[in-house]
Design a protein around this motif. Structure first.
Motif, short mmCIF file in Angstrom:
data_model
loop_
_atom_site.label_atom_id
_atom_site.label_comp_id
_atom_site.label_asym_id
_atom_site.label_seq_id
_atom_site.Cartn_x
_atom_site.Cartn_y
_atom_site.Cartn_z
N LYS A 132 0.81 -1.22 0.00
CA LYS A 132 0.00 0.00 0.00
C LYS A 132 0.84 1.27 0.00
O LYS A 132 0.41 2.31 -0.44
N ASP A 133 2.10 1.17 0.50
CA ASP A 133 2.95 2.36 0.51
C ASP A 133 3.70 2.57 -0.81
O ASP A 133 4.54 3.46 -0.91
N GLY A 134 3.39 1.77 -1.83
CA GLY A 134 3.97 1.99 -3.16
C GLY A 134 5.27 1.25 -3.41
O GLY A 134 5.92 1.48 -4.42
N LYS A 135 5.68 0.35 -2.51
CA LYS A 135 6.93 -0.40 -2.69
C LYS A 135 6.64 -1.80 -3.19
O LYS A 135 5.58 -2.37 -2.91
N LYS A 136 7.59 -2.38 -3.91
CA LYS A 136 7.42 -3.74 -4.43
C LYS A 136 7.52 -4.76 -3.30
O LYS A 136 8.33 -4.61 -2.40
N LYS A 137 6.69 -5.78 -3.38
CA LYS A 137 6.80 -6.90 -2.46
C LYS A 137 7.80 -7.89 -3.02
O LYS A 137 7.89 -8.07 -4.22
N GLY A 138 8.57 -8.55 -2.17
CA GLY A 138 9.47 -9.60 -2.62
C GLY A 138 10.91 -9.16 -2.79
O GLY A 138 11.79 -9.98 -2.89
N GLY A 139 11.17 -7.91 -2.86
CA GLY A 139 12.55 -7.43 -2.92
C GLY A 139 13.25 -7.75 -4.22
O GLY A 139 12.75 -7.47 -5.31
N ASP A 140 14.45 -8.37 -4.14
CA ASP A 140 15.30 -8.62 -5.30
C ASP A 140 14.83 -9.78 -6.17
O ASP A 140 15.36 -9.97 -7.25
N ASN A 141 13.88 -10.56 -5.70
CA ASN A 141 13.46 -11.73 -6.46
C ASN A 141 12.40 -11.42 -7.52
O ASN A 141 11.92 -12.32 -8.19
N LEU A 142 12.02 -10.17 -7.67
CA LEU A 142 11.02 -9.82 -8.67
C LEU A 142 11.67 -9.49 -9.99
O LEU A 142 12.74 -8.91 -10.04
N ARG A 143 10.99 -9.88 -11.05
CA ARG A 143 11.43 -9.49 -12.39
C ARG A 143 10.19 -9.23 -13.22
O ARG A 143 9.10 -9.70 -12.90
N PHE A 144 10.35 -8.48 -14.30
CA PHE A 144 9.22 -8.14 -15.15
C PHE A 144 9.05 -9.22 -16.21
O PHE A 144 9.98 -9.52 -16.95
N ASP A 145 7.87 -9.80 -16.26
CA ASP A 145 7.55 -10.81 -17.27
C ASP A 145 6.91 -10.09 -18.45
O ASP A 145 5.79 -9.57 -18.35
N LYS A 146 7.60 -10.05 -19.58
CA LYS A 146 7.13 -9.30 -20.74
C LYS A 146 5.86 -9.88 -21.34
O LYS A 146 5.01 -9.15 -21.84
N THR A 147 5.74 -11.21 -21.33
CA THR A 147 4.58 -11.83 -21.96
C THR A 147 3.29 -11.53 -21.19
O THR A 147 2.24 -11.34 -21.80
N ARG A 148 3.37 -11.50 -19.86
CA ARG A 148 2.17 -11.25 -19.07
C ARG A 148 2.05 -9.79 -18.67
O ARG A 148 0.99 -9.35 -18.26
N GLY A 149 3.14 -9.03 -18.75
CA GLY A 149 3.11 -7.62 -18.40
C GLY A 149 3.03 -7.35 -16.92
O GLY A 149 2.48 -6.32 -16.52
N ILE A 150 3.56 -8.25 -16.09
CA ILE A 150 3.49 -8.08 -14.64
C ILE A 150 4.83 -8.43 -14.01
O ILE A 150 5.69 -9.02 -14.65
N MET A 151 4.97 -8.07 -12.77
CA MET A 151 6.16 -8.43 -12.00
C MET A 151 5.91 -9.80 -11.37
O MET A 151 4.84 -10.04 -10.80
N VAL A 152 6.86 -10.73 -11.51
CA VAL A 152 6.71 -12.07 -10.96
C VAL A 152 7.93 -12.43 -10.12
O VAL A 152 9.02 -11.90 -10.33
N ASP A 153 7.71 -13.33 -9.16
CA ASP A 153 8.82 -13.82 -8.34
C ASP A 153 9.64 -14.82 -9.13
O ASP A 153 9.13 -15.55 -9.96
N ARG A 154 10.92 -14.87 -8.87
CA ARG A 154 11.80 -15.87 -9.47
C ARG A 154 12.62 -16.49 -8.36
O ARG A 154 12.90 -15.84 -7.35
N PRO A 155 13.05 -17.73 -8.54
CA PRO A 155 13.84 -18.35 -7.48
C PRO A 155 15.21 -17.68 -7.37
O PRO A 155 15.81 -17.29 -8.37
N LYS A 156 15.67 -17.55 -6.15
CA LYS A 156 16.96 -16.92 -5.90
C LYS A 156 18.08 -17.92 -6.17
O LYS A 156 18.00 -19.07 -5.77
N TRP A 157 19.14 -17.48 -6.89
CA TRP A 157 20.26 -18.34 -7.24
C TRP A 157 21.14 -18.54 -6.01
O TRP A 157 21.50 -17.58 -5.32
N VAL A 158 21.46 -19.78 -5.75
CA VAL A 158 22.33 -20.12 -4.64
C VAL A 158 23.62 -20.71 -5.23
O VAL A 158 23.57 -21.71 -5.94
N PRO A 159 24.77 -20.08 -4.97
CA PRO A 159 26.01 -20.59 -5.55
C PRO A 159 26.38 -21.94 -4.94
O PRO A 159 26.09 -22.20 -3.77
N PRO A 160 27.04 -22.82 -5.73
CA PRO A 160 27.46 -24.11 -5.18
C PRO A 160 28.57 -23.94 -4.16
O PRO A 160 29.27 -22.92 -4.14
#
Length: 163
Positions: free
Chosen positions: A29-57
């Motif tokens: 409600k305060d205008g900030k994105k939920k999810g932090g760094d894991n969000l990316r813009f999905d061009k096909t759907r036109g929305i912000m979606v969560d993506r799994p965070k990369w964990v280095p081996p």
């Protein structure tokens, strides 16, 4: 072009329905994105979606081994430049292989033992020893087997290519 003549976006209401409702879920409600760094813009759907965070081996904790050369007895500090012994399969110095081949081959004036690639060495004759561009390969010596990789090379590769 828009009616004002300045250009601009004529697609103000292009997102309607479910996608617009899903997009609202990603914003607080305060205008900030939920999810932090894991969000990316999905061009096909036109929305912000969560993506799994990369964990280095995990990086191997054991140090790189420093074996002794079976020919000269000195430690091999640079394993990336070492070769595999034909008989035992152990790591040996590159220079020790060249010295051993030079001892076993009958070299004439202008001949030298050189590495020609792919685990092979060659007895090379230079027409002019000062100019190494003109040469002929007299004999090829297969040193390393391309099909069977040594076990010490596999453990060395684990330290450098962990992904």
């Amino acid at each position: 072009m828009s009616g004002s003549g300045r250009g601009g976006n004529n697609r103000r209401g292009f997102r309607r329905g479910k996608d617009k409702d899903k997009e609202k879920e990603n914003w607080s409600k305060d205008g900030k994105k939920k999810g932090g760094d894991n969000l990316r813009f999905d061009k096909t759907r036109g929305i912000m979606v969560d993506r799994p965070k990369w964990v280095p081996p995990a990086v191997p904790t054991e140090p790189i081994p420093v074996p002794d050369c079976p020919y000269c007895g000195k430690p091999i500090k640079d394993l990336s430049a070492a070769l595999t012994d034909k008989t035992s399969g152990e790591a040996i110095h590159f220079d020790c292989v060249i010295a051993r081949l030079a001892e076993n081959e009958k070299l004439e004036q202008g001949d030298a033992v050189t590495y020609i690639g792919g685990g092979r060495f060659g007895v090379v004759h230079f027409t002019n020893p000062n100019d190494t561009r003109g040469f002929t390969i007299k004999k090829i010596v297969e040193w390393e087997d391309k099909e069977n990789r040594a076990e010490w090379r596999k453990s060395l590769a684990d330290h450098f290519s962990i992904t």
